[in-house]
Scaffold this active site. Sequence first.
Site, PDB file in Angstrom:
ATOM      1  N   ASP A 774       0.699  -1.150   0.145  1.00 55.20           N
ATOM      2  CA  ASP A 774      -0.023  -0.300   0.065  1.00 55.20           C
ATOM      3  C   ASP A 774       0.887   1.183   0.009  1.00 55.20           C
ATOM      4  O   ASP A 774       0.613   2.238  -0.546  1.00 55.20           O
ATOM      5  CB  ASP A 774      -1.033   0.095   1.259  1.00 55.20           C
ATOM      6  CG  ASP A 774      -2.056   0.939   1.060  1.00 55.20           C
ATOM      7  OD1 ASP A 774      -2.834   0.864   0.262  1.00 55.20           O
ATOM      8  OD2 ASP A 774      -1.982   1.840   2.107  1.00 55.20           O
ATOM      9  N   LYS A 778       1.402   4.302  -2.862  1.00 57.14           N
ATOM     10  CA  LYS A 778       1.529   5.823  -2.781  1.00 57.14           C
ATOM     11  C   LYS A 778       2.874   6.377  -3.065  1.00 57.14           C
ATOM     12  O   LYS A 778       2.527   7.534  -3.801  1.00 57.14           O
ATOM     13  CB  LYS A 778       1.385   6.039  -1.199  1.00 57.14           C
ATOM     14  CG  LYS A 778      -0.039   5.811  -0.686  1.00 57.14           C
ATOM     15  CD  LYS A 778      -0.297   5.738   0.765  1.00 57.14           C
ATOM     16  CE  LYS A 778      -1.630   5.378   1.136  1.00 57.14           C
ATOM     17  NZ  LYS A 778      -1.911   5.354   2.585  1.00 57.14           N
TER      18      LYS A 778
END
Length: 918
Positions: A774, A778
Amino acid sequence: MLMAAFSATISGSSRFLSSTSLPKRKISASSPSPQCRSFPLPKPFPLSRLNIGSRLERGKSLTICAQTSVSDISVEKSMDEVNLPKGDMWSVHKFGGTCVGTSQRIKNVADIIISDDSERKLVVVSAMSKVTDMMYDLINKAQSRDDSYISALDAVLEKHNSTALDLLDGDDLATFLSQLHHDVSNLKAMLRAIYIAGHVTESFSDFVVGHGELWSAQMLSYVVRKNGIDCKWMDTREVLIVNPTSSNQVDPDFMESERKLEKWFSQNPSKIIIATGFIASTPQNIPTTLKRDGSDFSAAIMGALFRARQVTIWTDVDGVYSADPRKVSEAVILRKLSYQEAWEMSYFGANVLHPRTIIPVMRYDIPIVIRNIFNLSSPGTKICHSASEDVDGQILDSLVKGFATIDNLALVNVEGTGMAGVPGTASAIFSAVKDVGANVIMISQASSEHSVCFAVPEKEVRAVAEALQSRFRQALDAGRLSQVAVIPNCSILAAVGQKMASTPGVSATLFNALAKANINIRAIAQGCSEYNITVVLKREDCIRALRAVHSRFYLSRTTIAMGIIGPGLIGAALLDQLRDQVAVLKEEFNIDLRVMGITGSRTMLLSEVGIDLSRWRELLKQKGQVADLEKFTQHVHGNHFIPNTALVDCTADSNVASCYHDWLCKGIHVITPNKKANSGPLDKYLKLRALQRQSYTHYFYEATVGAGLPIVSTLRGLLETGDRILRIEGIFSGTLSYIFNNFTGTRTFSEVVTEAKEAGYTEPDPRDDLSGTDVARKVIILARESGLKLELSDIAVQTLVPEPLRATASADDFMKQLPQFDTDITKERQDAEESGEVLRYVGVVDAINQKGVVELRRYSKSHPFAQLSGSDNIIAFTTTRYKEQPLIVRGPGAGAQVTAGGVFSDILRLASYLGAPS
Ligand code: ADP
Ligand code: ASP
Ligand code: MG
């Protein structure tokens, strides 16, 4: 048989050919009525498009002449010198078909007539609603030798028979029914003749279709008389004389009509006259009509003949709307229109008023008021000479008034270099068009003279194209003309308003609204009249275009239809935030957000007008239908009256993300906290961004990084102002922030993870957080935003999931086994501690070396990253400008509320891009 049918017809029609049998009174000539007014003649009116006009020469009767203007008309004084009272004492009313559609409505109309306290009244009445259609249908059936015309005629008879039974009694009923049956038997004979011949002439047809008005006018006059009020009914074929024109229209002969009116009046003096709309006679006394919807025109001609004070047109809507209310449900009533504006609106398709209604009344400055018979409290629309007076502060009053459309058109484009500088080309084109009897609705010629393009009704385009091909055969063969091209399936959209075309910025706003709705314009015309701007569009875009421009001028500039995808944690929080804020946004900021649909993976809720957000949960349960993303998109984008569409993807689904490109292509704005699109394959990402840049369609994804924190926008701001990114480093995961902020030596790593899981800070399977994917997403989003062309696989990710536990089946098993691996990380923490440092799990964009990394790093206890608490995010931008001290953004970077807040602020950003006031 045929002969018998004709003779029956002729005797039947003689009723209107001879004078009525009412007692004749000798009327002595007298001076003009004291109420007679002489009015200043209006300014020239753009009659060229009307193609007809009347010119009155002194001492002669009205003659028809093409392409003149109203200012040419001088009023014949001697016509006033007879004993026909004229002037302000007369009030003219016209009742449309729906106003007299049932017996109850006819009674209602009688009440309105009686309650008008004008000294004299002339009432023009249409056929009962649908009757004219039924009459045309009879003819079509008979002509195509379809026997069912007989039963269709019976239906017409029955409709009037039963209405009369409801309304009348005694002698009135008997007289009316005898007339009705007499007329119907004549019609039967005439239709039989048409059936046998398999052909109908225009005058036969006009004779047949005009009966609806004859019957409605007679019934109404009986009802008025039944109320104890004297009145006469007028078969306007005895009075109105019109000349046919080549363009399937008729031109009134005012002089002759006035003479006939005087004669009629001398035989039927009355203070209330109920006259048939629609029908008239030719100078040879052959029955004819003013063509479809012509009763408005009848009323205007009668108004002019009587120099009436006002013509009131009663219909089924509150007046002239800013757009066809059937197409734009947010259209507003226009309280006042100038004659020119009303004419332009009706010419371009606002069928609330027949376009030819204006000219006769304009000549004498007689106002027209359009009113709703079903809503007497509404004052209606007043059409009069000047609309410049106060109109209750109506928006942009003197600029854009309304919009209208004409469908079923085709564009013809005649193109070629041989046209430039050659006199007579345009004339040759349009004379060829005239020869096939086609009606040119608008013309546009490029100033280079390279092409002439014009719009004609679709049904006429074939003949037009053939005529042009043959007329220009030589030029085409020689290459002087390159083509005669037909572009089918077009519509015209016209914006109408006094002086709008000459006011800077209005056309820009119009075109801007179309561009923002992703609508392609095929041709533009702006007449010198300055009353309208006309654009030609694809027919399928027409309603959307109408709504787009209408809302641009009349709605809040920023009305956005939204579809919310994924009413899970973030989606639900967003819907609740919207619920609490939409009213304020509308009132205070003029931003009008409407959620037209909500879809989950199984159920979706659609609304035509906007979902009541205070009940969205229960509505989704009760009224939800099977989810279908394509149908959902189509509904939100196409099936309503709002031009701007935004889809808000609150899922984490890559399938939904794969639709963004298609949505942007359709002009749908996309807002999302879903990272899948921007961190997916690089080529797709680049395509998406390129598309976004080329179009007026927006794609916002602030909440993909740091939830509601201004990360993407800060980065953009730096880049757009010319700063250069050297490095972006940050704690991007709220979960890992929490874990390392709390991993201070008092508890083991696995204990802290368990605590985070129990507090709901982790994904259901904490490996989804610990794996670092995750964070890597980003990092890639920010790297790409900074211009780096990296794939997700290019990011080196240090996972915190111990190797042996990666394949462990369940989250529970993983949690059980995690304590076995505490040793290594405990040691790492202690080492750091001993050097006055802490461990932090960070993502880094290294713009100088063009790479990204996600890993566990050590930071001095005085570093801002070491000061973090809770689950905060912190992101440091090191740039050419912020080199010594990085620019730091810090705050809560996870959780449904703040993420939804980030999405919401993107929605407002979209509104401001669309023009919301700041
Ligand atoms: P009538 O039978 O009374 O003459 P019409 O059907 O001819 O009535 O005209 C009224 C209709 O015109 C309305 O019901 C409305 O649907 C339609 N219309 C189209 N454009 C407009 C507009 N701009 N303003 C008002 N009505 C419009
Ligand atoms: N009855 C005619 C029609 O339907 C005329 C009118 O109503 O205006 O066309
Ligand atoms: Mg009408």
